[in-house]
Design an enzyme around this catalytic site. Structure first.
Site: not given
Length: 359
Positions: A100, A170, A194
């Site tokens: 990511w 992030d 999540k």
């Protein structure tokens, strides 16, 4: 009984699912479904206001930080962050700790220069750097706080507080899982699916003082300041996803907030990793111990010929989402806020019995 260890979309508290399902039929006794109420009605304004307010409360944010619920998930933020913060002739610092982070770097290069101050690619992303240098002229430093695929997590975030430049994080896979000084970060983004709700909405927490400094023309829908002015209602928001976030945030507050959930998460992670370390040579954890994620525990079966057998055992026992990411292989146990300690006990018990038979 099904136990969900999926990495995302992932487990939600049972009461959240029950309330959300009821709202699909009848939202707050209005006779209307949450799926059909207008996003500019008082009914939904209350949802948005409370959700944003709970984020402020749970994160203990200062007045400089604004809370947004946006479309596009964290992946859109890979592009939206540099679009709003980085001019073409300027540089941003990025730490590459996995897939990511690498994707965020790729998008940032479309808008300006990128200084990769560390990359764990050659080592397979199995450890995090203990130090790095950020050029003082960097417009910001970007970090991924938890890595779902490779199972690493930054446990000491203080090094970012003193980076000397604005910090962008992030936090998609460990948002609201532990107490940190969220206001030390200038921009936080996190996909909800999540730890915070259902797929379809992205949380952005941004220090308004870092905005409005790029020279480029930013498309209306991509400009953070426009969303701030509109209170996350610049266009039709993902109404249902925001509502599920609200329910999840209410659940988290009722548990005792982030301080209490952190202790629960620590207990789950300790049980899992203590068990894993006791089951050598059948099972092995490939991540550096000091960098192990408390959200995503990855492990392998030392004998590859036994991998399929253990995978089938998990399936037969109702353990879903245990298979590792396609890029890293092996197995992965995601221990997000809503996962119970009992589920971790069930999985570790299964691992112990498997190791007893095969060891």
């Amino acid at each position: 009984m099904i136990r969900n260890f999926g990495a995302g979309p992932s487990i939600l508290p049972k009461e959240v699912c029950e309330k959300a399902s009821q709202a699909i039929i009848d939202f707050n006794n209005t006779g209307l479904s949450i799926l059909e109420i207008g996003h500019r009605t008082a009914l939904f304004q209350e949802v948005m206001d409370e959700a944003r307010g709970l984020i402020r409360e749970l994160m203990n944010l200062d007045n400089d930080h604004e809370v947004l619920f946006l479309h596009g998930g964290a992946t859109t933020q890979f592009m939206q962050v540099p679009m709003n913060l980085l001019n073409e002739n300027e540089m941003a610092a990025y730490i590459d700790t996995g897939v990511w982070a690498s994707k965020a770097i790729k998008e940032a290069k479309l808008f300006g220069h990128v200084d990769i101050v560390y990359s764990g690619k050659e080592s397979g992303y199995r450890a995090l750097p203990k130090n790095f240098n950020v050029t003082p002229t960097s417009k910001y430093l970007h970090v991924t706080t938890n890595n779902t695929i490779y199972g690493t997590q930054w446990h000491d975030l203080s090094m970012f507080y003193h980076a000397g430049v604005p910090v962008v994080a992030d936090m998609s896979s460990d948002i609201l899982s532990r107490e940190i000084d969220f206001s030390k970060f200038d921009l936080i983004y996190a996909g909800a699916q999540k730890n915070m709700g259902a797929a379809g909405v992205n949380l952005v927490v941004v220090n308004k003082n870092i905005l409005g400094k790029v020279s480029r023309t930013i498309p209306t829908i991509m400009n953070y300041r426009n969303h701030i002015e509109a209170g996350s209602l610049l266009n039709t928001p993902p109404v249902f996803a925001v509502y599920v976030c609200l329910l999840t945030l209410q659940w988290l507050k009722n548990q005792g907030g982030v301080r209490v959930i952190e202790k629960m998460n620590e207990a789950k992670a300790k049980l899992f990793y203590d068990t894993l370390d006791s089951l050598l040579p059948v099972f092995k954890g490939p991540v550096a111990k000091e960098d192990r994620s408390k959200m995503n525990g990855v492990f392998i079966v030392e004998d590859p010929s036994l991998e399929k057998e253990f995978s089938e055992l998990c399936k037969n026992e109702g353990m879903v989402g245990v298979k590792g990411h396609r890029l890293s292989g092996g197995f992965r146990v995601s221990m997000y806020n809503a996962l119970t300690l009992e589920s971790v006990k069930a999985l570790t018990g299964l691992m112990k019995e498997f190791a007893r038979q095969k060891g």
